[in-house]
Design a protein around this motif. Structure first.
Motif, PDB file in Angstrom:
ATOM      1  N   ALA A  58       1.250  -0.125   0.124  1.00 30.73           N
ATOM      2  CA  ALA A  58       0.618   1.118  -0.368  1.00 30.73           C
ATOM      3  C   ALA A  58       0.026   1.126  -1.715  1.00 30.73           C
ATOM      4  CB  ALA A  58       1.356   2.133  -0.082  1.00 30.73           C
ATOM      5  N   LYS A  59       0.852   0.399  -2.666  1.00 26.63           N
ATOM      6  CA  LYS A  59       0.584   0.330  -4.247  1.00 26.63           C
ATOM      7  C   LYS A  59      -0.889  -0.558  -4.240  1.00 26.63           C
ATOM      8  CE  LYS A  59       4.970   0.224  -6.360  1.00 26.63           C
ATOM      9  NZ  LYS A  59       5.904  -0.900  -7.224  1.00 26.63           N
ATOM     10  N   ASP A  60      -0.892  -1.303  -3.536  1.00 30.12           N
ATOM     11  CA  ASP A  60      -2.200  -2.297  -3.637  1.00 30.12           C
ATOM     12  C   ASP A  60      -3.213  -1.366  -3.085  1.00 30.12           C
ATOM     13  OD1 ASP A  60      -1.007  -4.437  -4.803  1.00 30.12           O
ATOM     14  OD2 ASP A  60      -0.546  -5.476  -2.847  1.00 30.12           O
ATOM     15  N   LEU A  61      -3.074  -0.787  -1.923  1.00 26.85           N
ATOM     16  CA  LEU A  61      -4.229  -0.106  -1.385  1.00 26.85           C
ATOM     17  C   LEU A  61      -4.654   0.993  -2.175  1.00 26.85           C
ATOM     18  CD1 LEU A  61      -3.095  -0.344   2.435  1.00 26.85           C
ATOM     19  CD2 LEU A  61      -4.965  -1.546   1.325  1.00 26.85           C
ATOM     20  N   THR A  62      -3.722   1.897  -2.904  1.00 33.79           N
ATOM     21  CA  THR A  62      -3.976   2.888  -3.506  1.00 33.79           C
ATOM     22  C   THR A  62      -4.802   2.528  -4.588  1.00 33.79           C
ATOM     23  OG1 THR A  62      -1.987   4.100  -3.132  1.00 33.79           O
ATOM     24  CG2 THR A  62      -3.310   4.867  -4.884  1.00 33.79           C
ATOM     25  N   GLN A  63      -4.412   1.533  -5.144  1.00 35.15           N
ATOM     26  CA  GLN A  63      -5.302   1.041  -6.455  1.00 35.15           C
ATOM     27  C   GLN A  63      -6.498   0.296  -6.157  1.00 35.15           C
ATOM     28  OE1 GLN A  63      -4.054   0.633  -9.616  1.00 35.15           O
ATOM     29  NE2 GLN A  63      -5.009  -0.945 -10.680  1.00 35.15           N
ATOM     30  N   GLY A  64      -6.580  -0.322  -5.058  1.00 28.35           N
ATOM     31  CA  GLY A  64      -7.458  -0.736  -4.434  1.00 28.35           C
ATOM     32  C   GLY A  64      -8.879   0.110  -3.971  1.00 28.35           C
ATOM     33  N   PHE A  65      -8.262   1.277  -3.610  1.00 26.87           N
ATOM     34  CA  PHE A  65      -9.392   2.266  -2.742  1.00 26.87           C
ATOM     35  C   PHE A  65      -9.940   2.982  -4.191  1.00 26.87           C
ATOM     36  CE2 PHE A  65      -9.626   6.930  -2.223  1.00 26.87           C
ATOM     37  CZ  PHE A  65     -10.855   6.867  -1.106  1.00 26.87           C
ATOM     38  N   PHE A  66      -9.117   3.226  -5.286  1.00 29.21           N
ATOM     39  CA  PHE A  66      -9.913   3.934  -6.179  1.00 29.21           C
ATOM     40  C   PHE A  66     -10.834   3.046  -7.100  1.00 29.21           C
ATOM     41  CE2 PHE A  66      -6.574   7.179  -5.620  1.00 29.21           C
ATOM     42  CZ  PHE A  66      -7.397   8.309  -5.384  1.00 29.21           C
TER      43      PHE A  66
END
Length: 215
Positions: A58-66
């Motif tokens: 979830a950390k990676d995905l949140t970072q990646g999304f923004f």
């Protein structure tokens, strides 16, 4: 797990020019994008976790999304004519997760977001991803408005919101002062919500959704 510092701050908020900051972010402004992230990163993280992803993913995905919003200039596609920015962002996040489902993320985890705090708060959120997103958005907006109200009010007046307050007040005085505080809080909520809607008349609808989510 490293406890990162919180992004933004209690006084980070949009200017009162509705979609101006969104347009700036769409034009490639990292500062404007940072203002958007300050409000929406935690709701996005909650949504991703409720989709079944573990903490590190979830950390990676949140970072990646923004990051993808800036890299692909995706925010440029958001316009007032298409509706609420919150709705646009949620649809974009769902689309991003679909695209990233089978990919391995190798970006730096965490950034400047306090994900330890977010994970602790996640426990009490709604299990539905969409409701978790909406609930955290409501808390973030309310928290910003309350922080501003606290700064501009006396401690006695602020305490009236919780039903306490200074002793010795008459019932009429207590009622009037509490009414003024609630009125001011609603004004501040309107200021916080206004930038993310396309028309000023939609603000009241957003505030009703906010209170509904908090209940």
């Amino acid at each position: 797990m490293t406890d990162e510092t919180a992004i933004g701050g209690s006084n980070v908020r949009f200017p009162l020019t509705a979609w101006a900051v969104i347009r700036e972010a769409g034009e490639g402004s990292t500062e404007a994008l940072g203002r958007l992230i300050a409000v929406y990163w935690k709701p996005a993280y909650f949504f991703i976790r409720r989709r079944g992803h573990d903490v590190e993913t979830a950390k990676d995905l949140t970072q990646g999304f923004f990051g993808s919003l800036l890299e692909r200039n995706s925010i440029a596609a958001a316009t007032a004519e298409k509706g609420k920015f919150r709705s646009y962002l949620l649809a974009a996040l769902s689309h991003y997760l679909s695209n990233e489902r089978d990919r391995t993320r190798t970006k730096k985890r965490g950034g400047d977001w306090n994900l330890v705090e977010a994970e602790q708060e996640l426990v009490a959120s709604d299990p539905s991803p969409e409701k978790a997103f909406l609930g955290k958005w409501a808390l973030e907006i309310l928290g910003r408005a309350m922080s501003r109200l606290r700064l501009e009010s006396s401690s006695d007046d602020f305490a009236l919101l919780s039903g306490t307050g200074p002793p010795g007040l008459s019932d009429t005085d207590r009622k009037n002062r509490r009414f003024r505080m609630r009125t001011r809080l609603r004004e501040l909520l309107r200021e916080e919500v206004l930038p993310s809607v396309d028309r000023e008349e939609d603000v009241d609808s957003e505030i009703r959704e906010l209170y509904s989510a908090l209940r």
